[in-house]
Design a protein around this motif. Structure first.
Motif, mmCIF file in Angstrom:
data_model
loop_
_atom_site.group_PDB
_atom_site.id
_atom_site.type_symbol
_atom_site.label_atom_id
_atom_site.label_comp_id
_atom_site.label_asym_id
_atom_site.label_seq_id
_atom_site.Cartn_x
_atom_site.Cartn_y
_atom_site.Cartn_z
ATOM 1 N N THR A 114 0.782 -1.273 0.067
ATOM 2 C CA THR A 114 -0.025 -0.014 0.139
ATOM 3 C C THR A 114 0.812 1.082 0.005
ATOM 4 N N LYS B 294 0.853 3.541 2.232
ATOM 5 C CA LYS B 294 1.354 3.754 3.400
ATOM 6 C C LYS B 294 2.415 2.858 3.780
ATOM 7 N N GLY B 295 2.169 1.576 3.401
ATOM 8 C CA GLY B 295 3.046 0.619 3.519
ATOM 9 C C GLY B 295 4.516 0.931 3.204
ATOM 10 N N ALA C 116 5.429 3.914 2.141
ATOM 11 C CA ALA C 116 5.970 4.967 3.201
ATOM 12 C C ALA C 116 6.696 4.326 4.549
ATOM 13 N N THR C 117 5.953 3.724 5.093
ATOM 14 C CA THR C 117 6.492 3.085 6.269
ATOM 15 C C THR C 117 7.947 2.168 5.851
ATOM 16 N N ARG D 238 10.577 4.885 5.328
ATOM 17 C CA ARG D 238 11.076 5.548 6.705
ATOM 18 C C ARG D 238 12.180 4.629 7.372
ATOM 19 N N THR E 295 8.018 2.225 15.120
ATOM 20 C CA THR E 295 7.562 1.155 14.578
ATOM 21 C C THR E 295 7.532 -0.127 15.520
ATOM 22 N N GLN F 220 6.572 -5.263 12.233
ATOM 23 C CA GLN F 220 6.862 -4.330 10.957
ATOM 24 C C GLN F 220 8.073 -4.647 10.241
#
Lengths: 218, 218
Positions: free
Chosen positions: B8, B10-11, B13-14, B17, B45, B49
């Motif tokens: 995703t 969002k995924g 991006a994580t 990061r 996190t 993750q």
DNA sequence: AGCACCCTGGACCGTATGGTCCAATCTTGG
DNA sequence: CCAAGATTGGACCATACGGTCCAGGGTGCT
């Protein structure tokens, strides 16, 4: 500081055996990759002996290793290192370094890799090892200074900066030697370092002959 | 291999990061000095993750870091890296490298120190990182090859060996930069590397002006 | 011989670390 | 809206590691 308590001949031998074996292990697997248990097993000693001879634990052992490797590499550069004020000495120095590191059981600079690993985990020990590097580097700088005084380098040449660059070639050559598992990077780096030094010689200096030809011999 | 499962936005991006933060941590403290818990804390996190985005664990994360750092350093050398077939490009390249590493939060080569640390503990990962080094080095070699074809280097010059030496200067300069906490070693090493390259130019090539003067600017 | 002290073996400990697992929650596509 | 799957939190585990401790065996000196 490093002054251990009174040592029997037997004790000194054990201590030396520990340092020598640990030095090989660290050279092969790095500080982080070498546990005290590995050292214990490799030296047929016990945990208590490790801390008996190195009360400061792993840090102190690593420092002893650095000192040993420093002695080794300085000795390997004899008799050139202290007389780096002629071009012939620099040639001999180059060959001595290649021979020394080429005969090592594993590639890589025992001191350079040490500092790059320690600087993030054990700054105090790293500082000590950096001191060794500086002592080594000073020999190059002093030789170049004398060469400038003797007219072998141009008056505007900066011995400090030139020494720094030559030393970087040594360390970089060793880093790549470790990465590529070959002595060629060190050999090539030292040839280039010498070529750079020759470039700082007065204009009447014949440069093309020796060094440049060497660069193409690969 | 590095192909993560569907991500995703969002995924992604994580994941980015995590890699970016971990890269900084590893640069500052080394691989061995950076725990997954440090990364977790630094990225806000959870353990799950980390292993969700890097099923291979620490090794895979380190590989992702190496890739990121490689992209960064290649981009920093634009547009010179791919056109290293003129002396002007080499000058620009030198300045770009000094600027890039001078602006890094910590000294040291994110890739060179990585390989020197991994080669003893994670040979598989080390091999991958060595591949990156070779890719980088190939740009130098290709440029030098074109220069030889174009007559900017003597026919007997060995582009491969010269590139190896220049690359060693980069790595050695960075190693000493990390050790001495200063950009000077890199700067000096690169000046010397360029001087060595100029020494492989045809005899009618004017060398003393640019590079040698630079060597003395301290 | 006898005392002091160096040397050695190895059990033991607290902790840090890489890695696993499961359940809860958000996103996405239909 | 709803299911499928991506994402997240965090408890939990096994182990590897650096380091401590003590008791027994050697060694040297008087």
């Amino acid at each position: 500081m490093t002054a251990t308590a009174r040592l029997t001949a037997k004790g000194a031998a054990t201590r030396a055996r520990i340092v020598a074996t640990a030095a090989d292990l660290v050279l092969a697997r790095g500080v982080g990759g070498t546990s005290l248990d590995d050292v214990r097993a490799g030296t047929l000693t016990s945990k208590s002996q490790l801390f008996h001879y190195f009360p400061g634990g792993k840090s102190e052992l690593v420092l002893a290793i650095a000192e040993l490797q420093m002695q080794r590499v300085l000795r390997a550069q004899q008799p050139y290192l202290e007389t780096l004020d002629t071009w012939a000495a620099w040639d001999g120095w180059r060959d001595a370094l290649v021979a020394h590191y080429g005969s090592q059981p594993h590639w890589g600079c025992p001191i350079g890799t040490l500092v790059s690993e320690l600087v993030g985990t054990d700054p105090a020990a790293a500082a000590e090892v950096v001191g060794h590097l500086n002592r080594w580097r000073a020999y190059l700088r002093d030789g170049l200074s004398r060469m400038r005084e003797g007219g072998l380098l141009r008056p505007d040449a900066d011995p400090d900066r030139l020494a720094l660059a030559a030393f970087a070639s040594v360390q970089g050559g060793l880093l790549l030697a470790q990465a590529l598992q070959s002595i060629d990077p060190l050999s090539a780096a030292l040839d280039a370092a010498l070529a750079a030094l020759h470039a700082a010689a007065p204009d009447d200096h014949a440069v093309a002959g020796g060094v440049a030809a060497r660069g193409g011999r690969g």
